[in-house]
Design a protein around this motif. Structure first.
Motif, mmCIF file in Angstrom:
data_model
loop_
_atom_site.group_PDB
_atom_site.id
_atom_site.type_symbol
_atom_site.label_atom_id
_atom_site.label_comp_id
_atom_site.label_asym_id
_atom_site.label_seq_id
_atom_site.Cartn_x
_atom_site.Cartn_y
_atom_site.Cartn_z
ATOM 1 N N PRO A 6 0.708 -1.317 -0.024
ATOM 2 C CA PRO A 6 -0.056 0.102 0.164
ATOM 3 C C PRO A 6 1.232 1.392 0.070
ATOM 4 N N GLU A 7 0.324 2.236 -0.942
ATOM 5 C CA GLU A 7 0.939 3.572 -0.855
ATOM 6 C C GLU A 7 -0.053 4.655 -0.305
ATOM 7 N N ALA A 8 0.594 5.687 0.355
ATOM 8 C CA ALA A 8 -0.311 6.459 1.116
ATOM 9 C C ALA A 8 -0.386 7.998 0.078
ATOM 10 N N TRP A 9 -1.401 8.232 -0.602
ATOM 11 C CA TRP A 9 -1.379 9.672 -1.240
ATOM 12 C C TRP A 9 -2.120 10.467 0.130
ATOM 13 N N SER A 10 -2.035 11.706 -0.311
ATOM 14 C CA SER A 10 -2.448 12.854 0.686
ATOM 15 C C SER A 10 -1.821 12.334 2.285
#
Length: 265
Positions: A178-182
């Motif tokens: 998982p990548e975290a945007w914002s």
């Protein structure tokens, strides 16, 4: 570096190019690359692919040392053919021979046919890794009914106000990074002055932003930070010389409201 399920490696923190204009993106990405970032994230819909490509080409950094992500913006009519067409347009704007990671930006259109096209782009060497963005458990389940390749990445909204921990765990259990945007919630709700985060930051002699990004890393996410300010660009990646306790991680987890800051996105 983080190992993906296709055996490729991705940096532990990235720089997001969802910035105000193509020219601003070029300047900001140039600063990020100069200061050590090697994961650069853009998208068709950001309108910054050309600026990102210019920054990469002018950086003097060997292309194989940069991990470049872009995304297709699908709509109700997006299918196999249009996915290939949109990718080739992105590649031209980026002025590259390949991208390291290509994502379906949203679960719109015929996601199974979009994914089949992306599998073929990967097979042909135009994309090294393929993944998705803003997919929930139901979307991922639908995708896997026909997919031959498990997504390497799922890029999602995740920050202290909306941590998506259940979805993060779901992805990790299936080998999807998982990548975290914002990741910094764009500073909304006065997050940089939040007393819980400020107390943790003071304890570690770090900034609130650094605490949030470290929280992401320790939960198994790759955070994407963005800034046009060189000192903040540097600060945001200086997160690997301290560690949050389990209690501190849980304190931040408890800030979750369960409500997206971007409803309808």
């Amino acid at each position: 570096m983080v190992k993906l399920n296709d055996d490729l490696q991705i940096p532990e923190i990235g720089f997001g190019a969802m910035i105000y204009s193509d020219n601003a993106a070029q300047r900001a990405v140039s600063l990020a690359l100069k200061n050590g970032y090697r994961l650069i994230d853009t998208a068709e819909t950001y309108g910054t692919e050309k600026g990102v490509g210019d920054a990469i080409n002018n950086s003097g950094i060997p292309r194989d040392e940069i991990f470049l992500t872009t995304k297709i913006w699908p709509n109700a009519r997006t299918n196999y053919k249009s996915t290939v067409s949109q990718f080739k347009k992105s590649l031209r704007r980026l002025q590259q021979d390949y991208v390291d990671l290509y994502l379906i930006h949203e679960p719109y259109g015929d996601i199974n046919e979009e994914w089949r096209a992306m599998e073929d782009l990967q097979r042909d060497g135009l994309v090294k890794s393929i993944g998705v963005s803003n997919f929930n458990e139901e979307n991922l389940t639908q995708l896997m009914t026909t997919a031959k390749v498990i997504p390497a990445v799922n890029q999602i909204e995740s920050h202290p106000w909306y941590n998506e921990n259940a979805l993060v765990e779901y992805c990790l259990q299936r080998g999807i990074v998982p990548e975290a945007w914002s990741a910094l919630a764009e500073g909304r709700n006065n997050i940089f002055n939040n007393p819980v985060l400020a107390a943790i930051a003071n304890r570690h002699h770090k900034s609130v932003a650094q605490v949030i990004l470290r929280w992401d890393v320790q939960r198994g996410l790759i955070p994407l930070a963005k800034s046009e300010n060189e000192s903040r660009i540097n600060e945001n990646q200086d997160i690997f010389d301290f560690e949050l306790s389990n209690e501190e991680i849980e304190q931040i987890n408890q800030m979750d409201t369960g409500v997206s800051l971007y409803p309808g996105y």
